[in-house]
Design a protein around this motif. Structure first.
Motif, PDB file in Angstrom:
ATOM      1  N   GLU A  49      13.449   3.255 -42.941  1.00  0.00           N
ATOM      2  CA  GLU A  49      13.052   4.092 -41.802  1.00  0.00           C
ATOM      3  C   GLU A  49      11.898   5.022 -42.165  1.00  0.00           C
ATOM      4  O   GLU A  49      10.992   5.247 -41.354  1.00  0.00           O
ATOM      5  CB  GLU A  49      14.255   4.899 -41.308  1.00  0.00           C
ATOM      6  CG  GLU A  49      15.471   4.055 -40.944  1.00  0.00           C
ATOM      7  CD  GLU A  49      15.110   2.828 -40.124  1.00  0.00           C
ATOM      8  OE1 GLU A  49      14.392   2.970 -39.112  1.00  0.00           O
ATOM      9  OE2 GLU A  49      15.537   1.718 -40.497  1.00  0.00           O
ATOM     10  N   LEU A  50      11.913   5.563 -43.384  1.00  0.00           N
ATOM     11  CA  LEU A  50      10.818   6.428 -43.818  1.00  0.00           C
ATOM     12  C   LEU A  50       9.518   5.638 -43.960  1.00  0.00           C
ATOM     13  O   LEU A  50       8.445   6.118 -43.580  1.00  0.00           O
ATOM     14  CB  LEU A  50      11.171   7.100 -45.149  1.00  0.00           C
ATOM     15  CG  LEU A  50      12.260   8.172 -45.096  1.00  0.00           C
ATOM     16  CD1 LEU A  50      12.571   8.693 -46.501  1.00  0.00           C
ATOM     17  CD2 LEU A  50      11.834   9.337 -44.202  1.00  0.00           C
ATOM     18  N   ILE A  51       9.622   4.431 -44.481  1.00  0.00           N
ATOM     19  CA  ILE A  51       8.436   3.583 -44.615  1.00  0.00           C
ATOM     20  C   ILE A  51       7.899   3.218 -43.231  1.00  0.00           C
ATOM     21  O   ILE A  51       6.689   3.204 -42.998  1.00  0.00           O
ATOM     22  CB  ILE A  51       8.764   2.309 -45.420  1.00  0.00           C
ATOM     23  CG1 ILE A  51       9.150   2.684 -46.856  1.00  0.00           C
ATOM     24  CG2 ILE A  51       7.570   1.352 -45.435  1.00  0.00           C
ATOM     25  CD1 ILE A  51       9.659   1.522 -47.684  1.00  0.00           C
ATOM     26  N   GLY A  52       8.809   2.942 -42.301  1.00  0.00           N
ATOM     27  CA  GLY A  52       8.403   2.645 -40.933  1.00  0.00           C
ATOM     28  C   GLY A  52       7.697   3.829 -40.279  1.00  0.00           C
ATOM     29  O   GLY A  52       6.697   3.648 -39.568  1.00  0.00           O
ATOM     30  N   ALA A  53       8.205   5.034 -40.522  1.00  0.00           N
ATOM     31  CA  ALA A  53       7.570   6.239 -39.974  1.00  0.00           C
ATOM     32  C   ALA A  53       6.165   6.408 -40.539  1.00  0.00           C
ATOM     33  O   ALA A  53       5.226   6.792 -39.820  1.00  0.00           O
ATOM     34  CB  ALA A  53       8.416   7.469 -40.301  1.00  0.00           C
ATOM     35  N   LEU A  54       6.016   6.086 -41.828  1.00  0.00           N
ATOM     36  CA  LEU A  54       4.696   6.162 -42.460  1.00  0.00           C
ATOM     37  C   LEU A  54       3.727   5.187 -41.795  1.00  0.00           C
ATOM     38  O   LEU A  54       2.552   5.520 -41.551  1.00  0.00           O
ATOM     39  CB  LEU A  54       4.812   5.851 -43.956  1.00  0.00           C
ATOM     40  CG  LEU A  54       3.508   5.834 -44.762  1.00  0.00           C
ATOM     41  CD1 LEU A  54       2.835   7.204 -44.742  1.00  0.00           C
ATOM     42  CD2 LEU A  54       3.770   5.391 -46.208  1.00  0.00           C
ATOM     43  N   ALA A  55       4.205   3.987 -41.481  1.00  0.00           N
ATOM     44  CA  ALA A  55       3.360   2.990 -40.814  1.00  0.00           C
ATOM     45  C   ALA A  55       2.884   3.501 -39.455  1.00  0.00           C
ATOM     46  O   ALA A  55       1.715   3.326 -39.090  1.00  0.00           O
ATOM     47  CB  ALA A  55       4.131   1.684 -40.650  1.00  0.00           C
ATOM     48  N   VAL A  56       3.781   4.125 -38.697  1.00  0.00           N
ATOM     49  CA  VAL A  56       3.420   4.668 -37.381  1.00  0.00           C
ATOM     50  C   VAL A  56       2.367   5.761 -37.520  1.00  0.00           C
ATOM     51  O   VAL A  56       1.369   5.792 -36.770  1.00  0.00           O
ATOM     52  CB  VAL A  56       4.667   5.217 -36.667  1.00  0.00           C
ATOM     53  CG1 VAL A  56       4.271   5.935 -35.375  1.00  0.00           C
ATOM     54  CG2 VAL A  56       5.654   4.093 -36.355  1.00  0.00           C
ATOM     55  N   ILE A  57       2.557   6.653 -38.487  1.00  0.00           N
ATOM     56  CA  ILE A  57       1.615   7.762 -38.694  1.00  0.00           C
ATOM     57  C   ILE A  57       0.236   7.230 -39.075  1.00  0.00           C
ATOM     58  O   ILE A  57      -0.790   7.680 -38.544  1.00  0.00           O
ATOM     59  CB  ILE A  57       2.140   8.722 -39.789  1.00  0.00           C
ATOM     60  CG1 ILE A  57       3.397   9.447 -39.288  1.00  0.00           C
ATOM     61  CG2 ILE A  57       1.066   9.730 -40.189  1.00  0.00           C
ATOM     62  CD1 ILE A  57       4.124  10.227 -40.364  1.00  0.00           C
ATOM     63  N   ILE A  58       0.204   6.273 -40.000  1.00  0.00           N
ATOM     64  CA  ILE A  58      -1.079   5.705 -40.438  1.00  0.00           C
ATOM     65  C   ILE A  58      -1.785   5.022 -39.272  1.00  0.00           C
ATOM     66  O   ILE A  58      -3.001   5.150 -39.105  1.00  0.00           O
ATOM     67  CB  ILE A  58      -0.863   4.707 -41.597  1.00  0.00           C
ATOM     68  CG1 ILE A  58      -0.380   5.452 -42.837  1.00  0.00           C
ATOM     69  CG2 ILE A  58      -2.155   3.948 -41.907  1.00  0.00           C
ATOM     70  CD1 ILE A  58      -0.018   4.550 -43.989  1.00  0.00           C
ATOM     71  N   PHE A  59      -1.020   4.318 -38.435  1.00  0.00           N
ATOM     72  CA  PHE A  59      -1.629   3.642 -37.286  1.00  0.00           C
ATOM     73  C   PHE A  59      -2.244   4.650 -36.328  1.00  0.00           C
ATOM     74  O   PHE A  59      -3.356   4.437 -35.820  1.00  0.00           O
ATOM     75  CB  PHE A  59      -0.595   2.802 -36.546  1.00  0.00           C
ATOM     76  CG  PHE A  59      -1.149   2.111 -35.333  1.00  0.00           C
ATOM     77  CD1 PHE A  59      -1.921   0.962 -35.470  1.00  0.00           C
ATOM     78  CD2 PHE A  59      -0.922   2.616 -34.056  1.00  0.00           C
ATOM     79  CE1 PHE A  59      -2.460   0.329 -34.352  1.00  0.00           C
ATOM     80  CE2 PHE A  59      -1.447   1.990 -32.943  1.00  0.00           C
ATOM     81  CZ  PHE A  59      -2.221   0.834 -33.091  1.00  0.00           C
ATOM     82  N   ILE A  60      -1.545   5.739 -36.070  1.00  0.00           N
ATOM     83  CA  ILE A  60      -2.068   6.761 -35.157  1.00  0.00           C
ATOM     84  C   ILE A  60      -3.357   7.359 -35.715  1.00  0.00           C
ATOM     85  O   ILE A  60      -4.361   7.512 -34.995  1.00  0.00           O
ATOM     86  CB  ILE A  60      -1.014   7.856 -34.916  1.00  0.00           C
ATOM     87  CG1 ILE A  60       0.177   7.288 -34.131  1.00  0.00           C
ATOM     88  CG2 ILE A  60      -1.626   9.044 -34.169  1.00  0.00           C
ATOM     89  CD1 ILE A  60       1.350   8.237 -34.006  1.00  0.00           C
ATOM     90  N   VAL A  61      -3.352   7.701 -37.003  1.00  0.00           N
ATOM     91  CA  VAL A  61      -4.536   8.304 -37.632  1.00  0.00           C
ATOM     92  C   VAL A  61      -5.712   7.329 -37.608  1.00  0.00           C
ATOM     93  O   VAL A  61      -6.840   7.700 -37.248  1.00  0.00           O
ATOM     94  CB  VAL A  61      -4.218   8.724 -39.081  1.00  0.00           C
ATOM     95  CG1 VAL A  61      -5.495   9.151 -39.811  1.00  0.00           C
ATOM     96  CG2 VAL A  61      -3.204   9.857 -39.102  1.00  0.00           C
ATOM     97  N   LEU A  62      -5.459   6.069 -37.981  1.00  0.00           N
ATOM     98  CA  LEU A  62      -6.530   5.076 -37.995  1.00  0.00           C
ATOM     99  C   LEU A  62      -7.049   4.792 -36.588  1.00  0.00           C
ATOM    100  O   LEU A  62      -8.257   4.619 -36.392  1.00  0.00           O
ATOM    101  CB  LEU A  62      -6.028   3.769 -38.629  1.00  0.00           C
ATOM    102  CG  LEU A  62      -5.889   3.749 -40.146  1.00  0.00           C
ATOM    103  CD1 LEU A  62      -5.332   2.406 -40.615  1.00  0.00           C
ATOM    104  CD2 LEU A  62      -7.235   4.008 -40.825  1.00  0.00           C
ATOM    105  N   SER A  63      -6.140   4.736 -35.614  1.00  0.00           N
ATOM    106  CA  SER A  63      -6.556   4.453 -34.236  1.00  0.00           C
ATOM    107  C   SER A  63      -7.460   5.545 -33.701  1.00  0.00           C
ATOM    108  O   SER A  63      -8.517   5.266 -33.103  1.00  0.00           O
ATOM    109  CB  SER A  63      -5.327   4.307 -33.333  1.00  0.00           C
ATOM    110  OG  SER A  63      -4.548   3.205 -33.721  1.00  0.00           O
ATOM    111  N   ILE A  64      -7.072   6.801 -33.908  1.00  0.00           N
ATOM    112  CA  ILE A  64      -7.896   7.920 -33.461  1.00  0.00           C
ATOM    113  C   ILE A  64      -9.262   7.885 -34.151  1.00  0.00           C
ATOM    114  O   ILE A  64     -10.307   8.052 -33.511  1.00  0.00           O
ATOM    115  CB  ILE A  64      -7.188   9.262 -33.735  1.00  0.00           C
ATOM    116  CG1 ILE A  64      -5.924   9.388 -32.863  1.00  0.00           C
ATOM    117  CG2 ILE A  64      -8.129  10.442 -33.489  1.00  0.00           C
ATOM    118  CD1 ILE A  64      -5.062  10.587 -33.190  1.00  0.00           C
TER     119      ILE A  64
END
Length: 324
Positions: A49-64
């Motif tokens: 779950e922590l690794i999954g949360a990291l993936a979501v955060i990285i996607f948001i940062v990269l998308s912006i």
């Protein structure tokens, strides 16, 4: 001083590579693999779950960041998209969205479904554009690199993430994605394999992308078993060849002399797909050798992605990641 810092950020933003979205794919795959580990071995659920949360955060940062690049440096994005090799990596955005739908599914079914539909549409559109371009423009044989597999074969991920979707039409969409991705994988794999055998080797900075060659088999296994709701002989063939090819390519890719760059994220999701396939196959066969393979492959994947992640951060803070 503030103006200089702002100008510096803007100037480096133009060099943000689209293939960094491969990190979201790999980390999402690692999260899903650890979820399988929790089911099969009882490891801590929090890890996945922590690794999954990291993936979501990285996607948001990269998308912006990439949207900012699109608005500030549209010509750079267009050049990247038109590049016969780099343009294929735009498929990593769509695949990342599809995988994130699986990552967030336990927390919000509705959001997961919206994300999956978005990723599905984007994946199909990109596959059409890239394949249309390949067929309507003369292609140099040296441009036949594993990156060709990303946009077309990405349609296999529609069924990987969409196996549990409740829509009455989702089964047909999954079949469509598997059909398109499966045939394109067969065609491109032969072309790329022939190019690697009979022509000059790829540049060193593209060597990590060799691991993309195992993606059609790991992802194909997951897509196919999701569609038929079982593991049959054909699924076994996909898994075992993906495992075999992964071992063969591992020694070619992981060499100390190879320079580090964002291209190293190309190894992440193909490896993750084979690891997830190993867990699913081990759960089906239920024998200790297959479980051992799943456990060892997960350990290797975790170490590899941890090293790539740390080195990426080091290069970012050194200012070497976002430069021409």
């Amino acid at each position: 001083m503030s103006d200089e810092l702002t100008a510096s950020k803007q100037s480096t933003l133009q060099f943000l590579p689209v293939n960094l979205f491969g990190s979201v794919m790999g980390i999402s795959g690692l999260a899903l693999a650890w979820r399988w580990s929790h089911e099969l071995f009882g490891t801590y659920a929090l890890i996945g779950e922590l690794i999954g949360a990291l993936a979501v955060i990285i996607f948001i940062v990269l998308s912006i960041s990439y949207i900012m690049k699109l608005f500030k440096y549209p010509q750079k994005v267009i050049e990247e998209f038109k590049n016969p090799i780099l343009g294929n990596f735009f498929g990593t955005i769509a695949i990342a969205i599809l995988l994130l739908s699986s990552v967030i599914a336990p927390y919000s079914k509705a959001l997961s479904e919206i994300v999956w539909v978005t990723g599905t549409i984007l994946t199909i559109v990109l596959a059409f554009i890239i394949v249309h371009r390949l067929m309507n423009q003369k292609q140099e044989i040296l441009h036949a690199t594993p990156a060709w597999l990303i946009p077309g074969v990405g349609t296999l991920d529609i069924a990987v993430a969409g196996g549990t979707m409740p829509f009455p039409w989702s089964e047909e969409i999954n079949l469509f994605g598997f059909a398109v991705g499966g045939i394109l994988a067969l065609v491109f794999f032969v072309l790329i394999f022939s190019r690697l055998m009979h022509h000059d080797p790829m540049p060193e900075k593209l060597t990590p992308s060799l691991m993309v060659l195992i993606a059609p088999f790991g992802v194909g296994f997951l897509a196919y078993t999701n569609i038929i709701k079982d593991v049959d002989m054909f699924a076994s063939i996909l898994f075992y060849f993906g495992l075999f090819l992964g071992i063969v390519l591992f020694g070619k890719v992981f060499k100390r002399r190879l320079p580090f760059g964002t291209s190293w994220w190309a190894v992440s999701f193909p490896m993750a797909a084979v690891v997830i396939a190993a867990f699913k196959y081990a759960a089906h066969v239920n024998t200790w050798p297959l479980k051992a393979i799943a456990a060892i492959s997960l350990l290797v994947l975790t170490i590899v992605l941890a090293v790539i992640f740390v080195r990426t951060l080091i290069y970012l803070f050194k200012g070497e990641l976002l430069k021409a």
